[in-house]
Design a protein around this motif. Structure first.
Motif, mmCIF file in Angstrom:
data_model
loop_
_atom_site.group_PDB
_atom_site.id
_atom_site.type_symbol
_atom_site.label_atom_id
_atom_site.label_comp_id
_atom_site.label_asym_id
_atom_site.label_seq_id
_atom_site.Cartn_x
_atom_site.Cartn_y
_atom_site.Cartn_z
ATOM 1 N N ARG A 281 0.836 -1.203 0.000
ATOM 2 C CA ARG A 281 0.000 0.000 0.000
ATOM 3 C C ARG A 281 0.874 1.258 0.000
ATOM 4 O O ARG A 281 0.613 2.228 -0.713
ATOM 5 C CB ARG A 281 -0.919 0.020 1.227
ATOM 6 C CG ARG A 281 -2.034 -0.980 1.197
ATOM 7 C CD ARG A 281 -3.077 -0.653 2.267
ATOM 8 N NE ARG A 281 -3.988 -1.767 2.460
ATOM 9 C CZ ARG A 281 -3.853 -2.709 3.372
ATOM 10 N NH1 ARG A 281 -2.814 -2.685 4.199
ATOM 11 N NH2 ARG A 281 -4.729 -3.686 3.470
ATOM 12 N N ALA A 282 1.889 1.246 0.824
ATOM 13 C CA ALA A 282 2.785 2.395 0.930
ATOM 14 C C ALA A 282 3.522 2.630 -0.385
ATOM 15 O O ALA A 282 3.721 3.784 -0.808
ATOM 16 C CB ALA A 282 3.783 2.183 2.063
ATOM 17 N N THR A 283 3.917 1.545 -1.046
ATOM 18 C CA THR A 283 4.624 1.673 -2.322
ATOM 19 C C THR A 283 3.720 2.297 -3.376
ATOM 20 O O THR A 283 4.131 3.199 -4.116
ATOM 21 C CB THR A 283 5.102 0.295 -2.805
ATOM 22 O OG1 THR A 283 6.012 -0.246 -1.836
ATOM 23 C CG2 THR A 283 5.811 0.417 -4.151
ATOM 24 N N ILE A 284 2.475 1.803 -3.450
ATOM 25 C CA ILE A 284 1.527 2.335 -4.433
ATOM 26 C C ILE A 284 1.223 3.802 -4.139
ATOM 27 O O ILE A 284 1.181 4.642 -5.048
ATOM 28 C CB ILE A 284 0.228 1.501 -4.441
ATOM 29 C CG1 ILE A 284 0.530 0.093 -4.965
ATOM 30 C CG2 ILE A 284 -0.842 2.181 -5.302
ATOM 31 C CD1 ILE A 284 -0.634 -0.865 -4.857
ATOM 32 N N ALA A 285 1.018 4.107 -2.856
ATOM 33 C CA ALA A 285 0.739 5.490 -2.467
ATOM 34 C C ALA A 285 1.894 6.407 -2.838
ATOM 35 O O ALA A 285 1.687 7.552 -3.286
ATOM 36 C CB ALA A 285 0.473 5.571 -0.968
ATOM 37 N N GLU A 286 3.111 5.894 -2.691
ATOM 38 C CA GLU A 286 4.296 6.687 -3.041
ATOM 39 C C GLU A 286 4.343 6.951 -4.544
ATOM 40 O O GLU A 286 4.706 8.034 -4.992
ATOM 41 C CB GLU A 286 5.558 5.952 -2.587
ATOM 42 C CG GLU A 286 6.822 6.788 -2.628
ATOM 43 C CD GLU A 286 6.786 7.982 -1.675
ATOM 44 O OE1 GLU A 286 7.380 9.017 -2.020
ATOM 45 O OE2 GLU A 286 6.153 7.873 -0.598
ATOM 46 N N GLN A 287 3.938 5.934 -5.343
ATOM 47 C CA GLN A 287 3.928 6.079 -6.794
ATOM 48 C C GLN A 287 2.872 7.085 -7.253
ATOM 49 O O GLN A 287 3.061 7.785 -8.244
ATOM 50 C CB GLN A 287 3.669 4.722 -7.451
ATOM 51 C CG GLN A 287 4.795 3.718 -7.249
ATOM 52 C CD GLN A 287 4.405 2.301 -7.678
ATOM 53 O OE1 GLN A 287 3.214 2.008 -7.856
ATOM 54 N NE2 GLN A 287 5.388 1.438 -7.826
ATOM 55 N N VAL A 288 1.775 7.151 -6.512
ATOM 56 C CA VAL A 288 0.656 8.014 -6.893
ATOM 57 C C VAL A 288 0.929 9.470 -6.560
ATOM 58 O O VAL A 288 0.412 10.381 -7.206
ATOM 59 C CB VAL A 288 -0.646 7.541 -6.209
ATOM 60 C CG1 VAL A 288 -1.777 8.554 -6.390
ATOM 61 C CG2 VAL A 288 -1.057 6.183 -6.757
ATOM 62 N N LYS A 289 1.756 9.736 -5.585
ATOM 63 C CA LYS A 289 2.034 11.106 -5.139
ATOM 64 C C LYS A 289 2.440 12.012 -6.303
ATOM 65 O O LYS A 289 3.127 11.582 -7.227
ATOM 66 C CB LYS A 289 3.172 11.108 -4.108
ATOM 67 C CG LYS A 289 2.774 10.678 -2.719
ATOM 68 C CD LYS A 289 3.988 10.775 -1.785
ATOM 69 C CE LYS A 289 3.642 10.325 -0.370
ATOM 70 N NZ LYS A 289 4.851 10.403 0.509
ATOM 71 N N CYS A 290 2.014 13.258 -6.213
ATOM 72 C CA CYS A 290 2.330 14.223 -7.273
ATOM 73 C C CYS A 290 2.415 15.618 -6.683
ATOM 74 O O CYS A 290 1.495 16.065 -5.986
ATOM 75 C CB CYS A 290 1.250 14.176 -8.353
ATOM 76 S SG CYS A 290 1.522 15.318 -9.716
#
Length: 401
Positions: free
Chosen positions: A6-15
């Motif tokens: 979850r943390a990895t995906i959230a990090e990828q989504v950040k903008c």
């Protein structure tokens, strides 16, 4: 899903799209805009406009947003029409208006050959409405007349021709004002033949200021009118389409079909409302600056090809031996650059007087350089057949050869 995933995906989504120093970046952009003569679409919201917009309602405009509805109601009242519809752009407003008017082909839209709907809307009239366009060259080289319309309108039931169902006029057109008495004459003719009248009134605000005529009176001859908030008035986004209730109801349907149904438009509507209240009064100053540009260029010897009736001046620098590229190159090299777009100079609410002064000084400097280098103008009388003055450059040896 594990917490790590979850943390990895959230990090990828950040903008994060903001510049490192947004305040400085926007301040620099404001300075650039104050010295830009390319268009009045470059204007930006002020902090005061932003502050007002943040107080708007946050409804969903496809369903109901009170701030947007309030703007639409105001625009209907202002223009003397039954209803109004907030649009994402002037192109959307014009094209949806035409599509709503045009029921069953074949049909033709008659307009000026320079009209925005025909030249700068990506062929939308043909694509969206399947309509033929009759683009007419004004006989007076300024605006269409009733005689022009009568000579080009398609009436009757001859199956070889697509009948005219809409006459679309533009006011202003390239900054020039369409005389209201001519509009009324065309409207009376059109309506006598069951033809609809649409106005691309993106800059109708300028006409109201220059002629001291109410928006309602300017819109009265038309069945539908498109008015822009993001050009002369300096709002970030939006236009408004006005017309009869049933027309606007159908236009709302087409807006959704075209992908123009928007959600939290309250902040955009509020920016438009702020522009109406605070930016509209600035247009008189805009016109004065455009007239200053025109007078200064004429004094230098530049030919004015379209006068500063409102916010635009078109010019030809060839009489002083200069071309547009030379002007643009020197303008971009100034300590505080000027941003130009060829033969058209557009003044807007954020144009600075210093920018006008600097532009005129630059053209004057180039004119003097050309004169010193031996450029001369041969004054040849203008003939009835259209011959113009001839300009030549006299080649001389420079003092350092």
């Amino acid at each position: 899903m594990s917490p790590d995933t979850r943390a990895t995906i959230a990090e990828q989504v950040k903008c994060d799209i903001l510049p490192k120093n947004p305040v400085l970046e926007n301040a620099n952009k404001a300075k650039e805009i104050a010295r830009t003569f390319i268009s009045d679409t470059v204007t930006v919201p002020t902090p005061e406009m932003y502050a007002y917009a943040t107080l708007a309602t946050t409804g969903d405009d496809v369903y109901h947003d009170p701030s947007t509805v309030a703007l639409e109601n105001h625009m209907a009242q202002l223009t003397g029409k039954e209803a109004a519809l907030f649009m994402p752009s002037g192109t959307a407003s014009n094209q949806i208006a035409l599509r709503t008017h045009l029921k069953q082909p074949p049909y033709t839209v008659l307009c000026d050959h320079r009209a925005h709907i025909d030249n700068y809307e990506a062929g939308g009239t043909a694509f969206h409405s399947g309509a033929s366009v009759k683009a007419v060259v004004p006989s007076n080289e300024h605006h269409l007349t009733l005689a022009d319309v009568e000579a080009n309108v398609i009436l009757g039931s001859d199956i070889h021709f697509a009948p005219t169902e809409v006459i679309a006029l533009e006011n202003t057109l390239n900054g020039t004002i369409f005389p209201q008495e001519e509009i009324i004459a065309i409207s009376e003719f059109a309506h006598s033949h069951g033809i609809k009248m649409h106005l691309d009134g993106a800059r109708i605000w300028h006409v109201a200021v220059a002629t001291q005529t109410s928006i309602k009176e300017l819109c009265e001859p038309f069945d539908s009118v498109s008015l822009c908030f993001s050009k002369g008035l300096g709002a970030p986004v939006g236009s408004c389409l006005v017309g009869p209730k049933d027309f606007i109801k159908k236009a709302r349907w087409f807006r959704k079909l075209f992908g123009g149904g928007m959600r939290q438009t309250g902040i955009l509507a509020a920016a438009a409302a702020y522009a109406l209240t605070h930016n509209f009064p600035q247009l008189e100053r805009v016109h004065a600056l455009a007239q200053k540009l025109e007078a200064g260029l004429e004094r230098i010897g530049v030919e004015i090809t379209s006068r500063a009736e409102t916010c635009m001046v078109f010019y030809d620098p060839s009489p002083i031996g200069v071309n547009y590229d030379e002007i643009a190159e020197r303008a971009s090299a100034l300590p505080e650059p000027l941003f130009l777009g060829g033969s058209r100079l557009v003044v807007h609410i954020q144009t600075s007087e210093a920018a006008v002064d600097d532009f005129l000084a630059l053209v004057e400097e180039l004119a003097q350089e050309k004169k010193k280098a031996g450029f001369v103008k041969l004054d040849v009388p203008r003939k009835a057949n259209g011959f113009k003055d001839i300009y030549v450059r006299r080649v001389t040896k420079s003092s350092d050869n």
